[in-house]
Motif scaffolding. Structure first.
Motif, PDB file in Angstrom:
ATOM      1  N   GLY A  12     -27.345 -12.542  17.511  1.00 18.43           N
ATOM      2  CA  GLY A  12     -28.026 -12.401  16.234  1.00 18.43           C
ATOM      3  C   GLY A  12     -28.142 -10.965  15.760  1.00 18.43           C
ATOM      4  O   GLY A  12     -28.620 -10.695  14.659  1.00 18.43           O
ATOM      5  N   VAL A  13     -27.705 -10.022  16.572  1.00 18.33           N
ATOM      6  CA  VAL A  13     -27.706  -8.615  16.182  1.00 18.33           C
ATOM      7  C   VAL A  13     -26.496  -8.390  15.276  1.00 18.33           C
ATOM      8  O   VAL A  13     -25.395  -8.818  15.595  1.00 18.33           O
ATOM      9  CB  VAL A  13     -27.618  -7.688  17.414  1.00 18.33           C
ATOM     10  N   SER A  14     -26.726  -7.751  14.137  1.00 24.67           N
ATOM     11  CA  SER A  14     -25.588  -7.336  13.317  1.00 24.67           C
ATOM     12  C   SER A  14     -25.616  -5.823  13.211  1.00 24.67           C
ATOM     13  O   SER A  14     -26.683  -5.212  13.087  1.00 24.67           O
ATOM     14  CB  SER A  14     -25.592  -8.009  11.946  1.00 24.67           C
ATOM     15  N   LEU A  15     -24.437  -5.231  13.294  1.00 25.20           N
ATOM     16  CA  LEU A  15     -24.338  -3.779  13.344  1.00 25.20           C
ATOM     17  C   LEU A  15     -23.009  -3.323  12.784  1.00 25.20           C
ATOM     18  O   LEU A  15     -22.101  -4.117  12.592  1.00 25.20           O
ATOM     19  CB  LEU A  15     -24.499  -3.293  14.786  1.00 25.20           C
ATOM     20  N   ALA A  57     -29.456  -5.952  11.466  1.00 26.86           N
ATOM     21  CA  ALA A  57     -30.374  -7.075  11.708  1.00 26.86           C
ATOM     22  C   ALA A  57     -30.474  -7.311  13.206  1.00 26.86           C
ATOM     23  O   ALA A  57     -29.545  -7.034  13.958  1.00 26.86           O
ATOM     24  CB  ALA A  57     -29.867  -8.330  11.007  1.00 26.86           C
ATOM     25  N   GLY A  58     -31.623  -7.821  13.622  1.00 29.49           N
ATOM     26  CA  GLY A  58     -31.829  -8.171  15.026  1.00 29.49           C
ATOM     27  C   GLY A  58     -32.233  -7.014  15.918  1.00 29.49           C
ATOM     28  O   GLY A  58     -32.181  -7.132  17.144  1.00 29.49           O
ATOM     29  N   ASP A 101     -27.721 -10.250  29.538  1.00 30.57           N
ATOM     30  CA  ASP A 101     -27.810  -9.951  28.115  1.00 30.57           C
ATOM     31  C   ASP A 101     -26.406  -9.801  27.543  1.00 30.57           C
ATOM     32  O   ASP A 101     -25.733  -8.810  27.799  1.00 30.57           O
ATOM     33  CB  ASP A 101     -28.607  -8.663  27.913  1.00 30.57           C
ATOM     34  N   PRO A 102     -25.953 -10.762  26.774  1.00 33.21           N
ATOM     35  CA  PRO A 102     -24.574 -10.731  26.275  1.00 33.21           C
ATOM     36  C   PRO A 102     -24.293  -9.653  25.229  1.00 33.21           C
ATOM     37  O   PRO A 102     -23.133  -9.415  24.903  1.00 33.21           O
ATOM     38  CB  PRO A 102     -24.392 -12.122  25.675  1.00 33.21           C
ATOM     39  N   ASP A 103     -25.327  -8.975  24.707  1.00 36.33           N
ATOM     40  CA  ASP A 103     -25.074  -7.906  23.736  1.00 36.33           C
ATOM     41  C   ASP A 103     -24.080  -6.888  24.281  1.00 36.33           C
ATOM     42  O   ASP A 103     -23.131  -6.514  23.615  1.00 36.33           O
ATOM     43  CB  ASP A 103     -26.368  -7.142  23.390  1.00 36.33           C
TER      44      ASP A 103
END
Length: 149
Positions: A12-15, A57-58, A101-103
């Motif tokens: 859900g993180v957008s960058l 976001a996120g 943590d898949p980020d």
């Protein structure tokens, strides 16, 4: 991964990886006719110092997952949607912790991909064009737009 384009990670993180600082650096070198400053950038990895990451976001969830490695300044910048130096952002992710943590795993895959390397190579070539223009006193700024059209 394309530079200056927003990516949504599975968490859900957008960058996006921003080239704004590099573009300003090149424009300043052209404006002041200081091509020696451009000559210090010799490889794609030298470009990292002029890239930044903007979390669109996120950020709050990313901070919770990475809280042990985020200092107050980075946390404030992430929440405010401000640029964080590329290398600083990369340091938030440790390979051995990415199982939880898949980020980090997704981030590592994006920056290790052929697209990202290709974008950096194009950017380095544009920097060389600007440097040659300065050496020949043309002073013309190359088009540094790297977004996908």
């Amino acid at each position: 991964m394309y530079l200056d384009k927003i990516y949504a990670l599975q968490t859900g993180v957008s960058l996006k990886v921003s080239t704004m600082a590099l573009q300003e650096f090149i424009a300043n070198a052209i404006r002041t006719k200081k091509f020696s400053e451009l000559a210090s950038i010799r490889s794609t990895t030298d470009l990292y110092a002029y890239l930044s990451v903007v979390v669109c976001a996120g950020a709050e969830e990313l901070i919770k997952r990475r809280q042990r490695w985020i200092n107050h300044k980075i946390k404030a910048d992430l929440i405010a949607g401000q640029p964080v130096p590329f290398n600083t952002f990369c340091n938030l992710f440790w390979r051995n912790l990415d199982e939880d943590d898949p980020d980090g795993d997704e981030w590592q895959q994006l920056i290790a991909g052929d697209e990202f390397y290709s974008q950096l190579t194009v950017l380095l070539h544009k920097l060389r064009i600007a440097e040659r223009n300065l050496q020949h006193f043309k002073g013309a700024m190359p088009d540094l737009s790297l977004g996908s059209a």
